[in-house]
Enzyme design. Structure first.
Site, mmCIF file in Angstrom:
data_model
loop_
_atom_site.group_PDB
_atom_site.id
_atom_site.type_symbol
_atom_site.label_atom_id
_atom_site.label_comp_id
_atom_site.label_asym_id
_atom_site.label_seq_id
_atom_site.Cartn_x
_atom_site.Cartn_y
_atom_site.Cartn_z
ATOM 1 C CE1 TYR A 181 55.246 -18.654 60.088
ATOM 2 C CE2 TYR A 181 54.906 -17.464 61.806
ATOM 3 C CZ TYR A 181 54.583 -18.400 61.009
ATOM 4 O OH TYR A 181 53.047 -18.674 60.892
ATOM 5 C CG ASP B 31 70.311 -19.847 39.949
ATOM 6 O OD1 ASP B 31 71.102 -19.137 38.995
ATOM 7 O OD2 ASP B 31 70.194 -21.052 39.651
ATOM 8 C CG MET C 97 56.868 -21.223 56.350
ATOM 9 S SD MET C 97 56.149 -21.989 57.216
ATOM 10 C CE MET C 97 57.037 -23.132 56.705
ATOM 11 C CG HIS D 282 73.153 -23.667 38.033
ATOM 12 N ND1 HIS D 282 71.847 -24.226 37.188
ATOM 13 C CD2 HIS D 282 73.030 -22.706 38.492
ATOM 14 C CE1 HIS D 282 72.003 -22.292 37.092
ATOM 15 N NE2 HIS D 282 72.168 -22.165 38.004
ATOM 16 C CE1 TYR E 51 55.711 -26.757 56.980
ATOM 17 C CE2 TYR E 51 54.223 -27.084 56.824
ATOM 18 C CZ TYR E 51 54.644 -27.148 57.758
ATOM 19 O OH TYR E 51 54.662 -26.454 58.204
ATOM 20 C CG ASP F 143 61.952 -23.541 62.585
ATOM 21 O OD1 ASP F 143 61.174 -24.419 62.046
ATOM 22 O OD2 ASP F 143 61.298 -22.478 62.456
#
Length: 150
Positions: free
Chosen positions: A136, A69, A79, A22, A118, A30
């Site tokens: 993206y 979650d 992103m 959890h 990142y 990509d």
């Protein structure tokens, strides 16, 4: 051999998904993402390749077995588009729709600036790289909990 498991879920990916707890994050990216560099910083240090799949296909397969979650407002992160942080690309909207469909509820999706993404990805459990060619196509999915309803 397993029944009712998508053939898109490789043995390495199934191991990662079954091993996550959890609150841990799966990094789905990509083909342009610096996957090897980021993966070596993750909890497992693993890069899982899904060379024949695009991001929506991989998302559907992963979320067929991974609960998101529901204790946090945004269990999906994407992103941001550089220079246009409010832009939601069609593929990103498709991933959001798949997440809501797989969860059967509304699911929040936040946008992270490129370098913040990142850094968050380096704290993930593992990196899963697809053959997605559109830019993206980078997401974080936060593992939820399966409640035993016995």
């Amino acid at each position: 051999m397993l029944k009712n498991i998508s053939a898109a879920l490789s043995p390495d990916l199934l191991w990662c998904l079954a091993s996550m707890g959890h609150g841990e994050r799966l990094v789905l990216v990509d083909r342009n993402f610096p996957a090897h560099d980021v993966a070596r910083h993750t909890s497992t240090g693993r890069l899982v390749e899904l060379p024949g799949l695009d991001i929506p296909q991989a998302t559907r397969a992963i979320l067929s077995v991974m609960p998101l979650d529901d204790f946090i407002p945004s269990p999906v992160s994407r992103m941001q588009v550089v220079g246009a942080p409010q832009t939601l690309l069609p593929m990103q909207a498709e991933v959001h729709a798949i997440a809501r469909e797989c969860e059967g509820r509304d699911v929040g999706m936040e946008a992270l600036e490129r370098f913040a993404f990142y850094e968050a990805a380096k704290k993930g459990f593992c990196v899963v790289r697809t053959a997605e060619f559109r830019p993206y196509g980078c997401f974080l999915f936060t593992m939820g909990v399966i409640f035993d309803r016995r």
